[in-house]
Each structure stands twice: as structure tokens, then as C-alpha cells.
Design a protein around this motif. Structure first.
Motif, PDB file in Angstrom:
ATOM      1  N   UNK A  42       0.812  -1.395  -0.269  1.00 28.90           N
ATOM      2  CA  UNK A  42       0.026  -0.178  -0.390  1.00 28.90           C
ATOM      3  C   UNK A  42       0.992   1.161  -0.205  1.00 28.90           C
ATOM      4  N   UNK A  43       2.006   1.402   0.417  1.00 28.84           N
ATOM      5  CA  UNK A  43       2.817   2.256   1.344  1.00 28.84           C
ATOM      6  C   UNK A  43       3.476   2.706  -0.742  1.00 28.84           C
TER       7      UNK A  43
ATOM      8  N   UNK B 201      -2.482   4.605   0.538  1.00 24.82           N
ATOM      9  CA  UNK B 201      -3.144   3.193   1.827  1.00 24.82           C
ATOM     10  C   UNK B 201      -4.531   2.545   1.424  1.00 24.82           C
ATOM     11  N   UNK B 202      -5.446   3.269   1.909  1.00 20.18           N
ATOM     12  CA  UNK B 202      -6.880   3.869   1.525  1.00 20.18           C
ATOM     13  C   UNK B 202      -7.542   3.064  -0.123  1.00 20.18           C
ATOM     14  N   UNK B 203      -6.747   4.206  -0.463  1.00 16.76           N
ATOM     15  CA  UNK B 203      -7.067   3.341  -1.793  1.00 16.76           C
ATOM     16  C   UNK B 203      -7.118   2.220  -2.067  1.00 16.76           C
ATOM     17  N   UNK B 204      -5.874   1.826  -1.671  1.00 19.93           N
ATOM     18  CA  UNK B 204      -5.306   0.934  -2.342  1.00 19.93           C
ATOM     19  C   UNK B 204      -6.462  -0.242  -1.545  1.00 19.93           C
ATOM     20  N   UNK B 205      -6.083  -0.139  -0.069  1.00 21.96           N
ATOM     21  CA  UNK B 205      -7.032  -1.186   0.504  1.00 21.96           C
ATOM     22  C   UNK B 205      -8.587  -1.142  -0.138  1.00 21.96           C
ATOM     23  N   UNK B 206      -9.280  -0.284  -1.028  1.00 22.36           N
ATOM     24  CA  UNK B 206     -10.340  -0.170  -1.360  1.00 22.36           C
ATOM     25  C   UNK B 206     -10.224  -0.384  -2.642  1.00 22.36           C
ATOM     26  N   UNK B 207      -9.947  -0.646  -3.540  1.00 24.26           N
ATOM     27  CA  UNK B 207     -10.269  -0.932  -4.754  1.00 24.26           C
ATOM     28  C   UNK B 207      -8.744  -2.247  -5.326  1.00 24.26           C
ATOM     29  N   UNK B 208      -7.505  -2.322  -4.607  1.00 28.00           N
ATOM     30  CA  UNK B 208      -6.520  -3.661  -5.382  1.00 28.00           C
ATOM     31  C   UNK B 208      -7.210  -5.071  -4.666  1.00 28.00           C
ATOM     32  N   UNK B 209      -6.639  -5.895  -5.339  1.00 28.48           N
ATOM     33  CA  UNK B 209      -7.261  -6.769  -5.718  1.00 28.48           C
ATOM     34  C   UNK B 209      -6.495  -7.916  -4.446  1.00 28.48           C
ATOM     35  N   UNK B 210      -5.039  -7.062  -4.380  1.00 32.33           N
ATOM     36  CA  UNK B 210      -4.412  -7.682  -3.487  1.00 32.33           C
ATOM     37  C   UNK B 210      -4.350  -6.866  -1.876  1.00 32.33           C
ATOM     38  N   UNK B 211      -5.236  -7.091  -1.104  1.00 34.70           N
ATOM     39  CA  UNK B 211      -5.332  -6.801   0.112  1.00 34.70           C
ATOM     40  C   UNK B 211      -4.085  -6.514   0.997  1.00 34.70           C
ATOM     41  N   UNK B 212      -4.160  -5.075   1.696  1.00 31.14           N
ATOM     42  CA  UNK B 212      -2.799  -5.442   2.350  1.00 31.14           C
ATOM     43  C   UNK B 212      -3.606  -6.154   3.761  1.00 31.14           C
TER      44      UNK B 212
END
Length: 179
Positions: free
Chosen positions: A100-101, A152-163
Motif C-alpha cells: 500500500x505504501x 493506503x486507503x485507496x489500495x485497501x479499497x480498490x486493489x485485489x491484493x488486500x493489505x
């Protein structure tokens, strides 16, 4: 004999014994965000009050270089993170997922590219440049002061690979909330 539990640097993040994926020390990241915020806010305030954008242009170049190094050379070569690592070296690390970073820093890099082009070649009006840089500084402040990482919030919401590991256990808290 080398310490086997010492972090091993990868191309993006560090590997430590407790986790099977790259991580970063959130304390150092927040410290680096604070250092960058202080320089950036000084430049922004001078530009806002006097119309002199020279410190803001300098900050833009420093920030762009810092984000470039984070993304393409690694955190151990990034000045703000090296300084911050030194300042927090006696504190217990708070490890967070590195992926996410990467998203967050890519967003920061794109934002500073837009700001630098706006201040230079594009000749965008000063008010728009100040607003754009103010948004970027607000995100730096949120990271440093509250541990809120917009990328990180964007990554958490939209990525297939959840943190798997987030600051303040936010990713686990959000997963429990939706069960």
C-alpha cells in the motif's frame, strides 16, 4: 556473526522474521512525512503570503527526488527516510505492509510531477498551484499527524491484493466491520 532477525532490504520494503511479505516501519514513514511537511509548508506559506515560489519550487524538486528514490531505488537511499530512521531507531517499530505504501508514494510522485509542471512549463495560475500543493501538504500532514495514508486507503479499497498489516490495525478493523 550477523543478526538473523535484522531486517533484510528488498527492492521495495524490508523482510523481517515475523512476516512473509515486505514491510516498512510506519514510525519512520510518519517521521519522514513530517519532515517533508515542514519544508513544504514553509515554502507554501511563503508563496501564499509573498508570491515568491522559489522555496516551493525547491521543495517540489526535493519531494520529487525523494518519491522517485522511494519508488525506484529503495527506502535505504531516500534522504527523508534515512533521517527519520535515525530519529526513531530507539523506538519499537510498527510494521506495515509495503505494497500500500507503494501505491501511496506513486500517487505522491504523480501529484508532485503535476505541481512542478504547473509551476514551470505549464504556467498555471498561482492560486491553482497553491491549492494543488495545499492538497498534497494536507495528505502529508494527515500521514504524519494521524497515521492516515490516503494512498493506503485507496489500495485497501480498490486493489485485489488486500493489505495484511496496516497502521493502527485499520485493515483488520475494516475487515471485521464488513463480516
Amino acid at each position: 556473526m550477523p543478526n538473523s532477525s535484522a531486517p533484510k532490504h528488498t527492492s521495495f520494503g524490508v523482510l523481517i522474521q515475523e512476516y512473509d511479505f515486505p514491510v516498512f516501519n510506519e514510525r519512520a514513514i510518519r517521521g519522514a512525512a513530517g519532515l517533508l511537511f515542514v519544508l513544504g509548508f514553509a515554502g507554501w506559506l511563503i508563496a501564499f503570503t509573498t508570491g515568491d515560489f522559489s522555496l516551493m519550487r525547491f521543495f517540489g524538486a526535493v519531494f520529487m527526488f525523494d518519491m522517485f528514490l522511494r519508488l525506484f531505488a529503495g527506502q535505504r537511499f531516500t534522504p527523508s527516510l534515512v533521517i527519520s530512521d535515525l530519529l526513531v531507531r530507539n523506538q519499537r517499530p510498527e510494521w506495515v505492509d509495503a505494497k500500500p505504501k507503494q501505491t501511496a508514494w506513486a500517487i505522491g510522485f504523480v501529484m508532485v510531477l503535476i505541481a512542478c509542471f504547473a509551476m514551470g512549463w505549464l504556467g498555471i495560475r498561482n492560486e491553482i498551484v497553491l491549492a494543488w500543493c495545499g492538497l498534497c501538504l494536507s495528505l502529508l500532514f494527515a500521514e504524519a499527524a494521524f497515521g492516515f495514508c490516503a494512498g493506503c486507503w485507496i489500495h485497501m479499497k480498490f486493489s485485489k491484493d488486500k493489505p495484511r498489516l496496516c497502521s493502527g490495525d485499520v485493515c483488520n478493523y475494516n475487515h471485521r466491520e464488513h463480516e
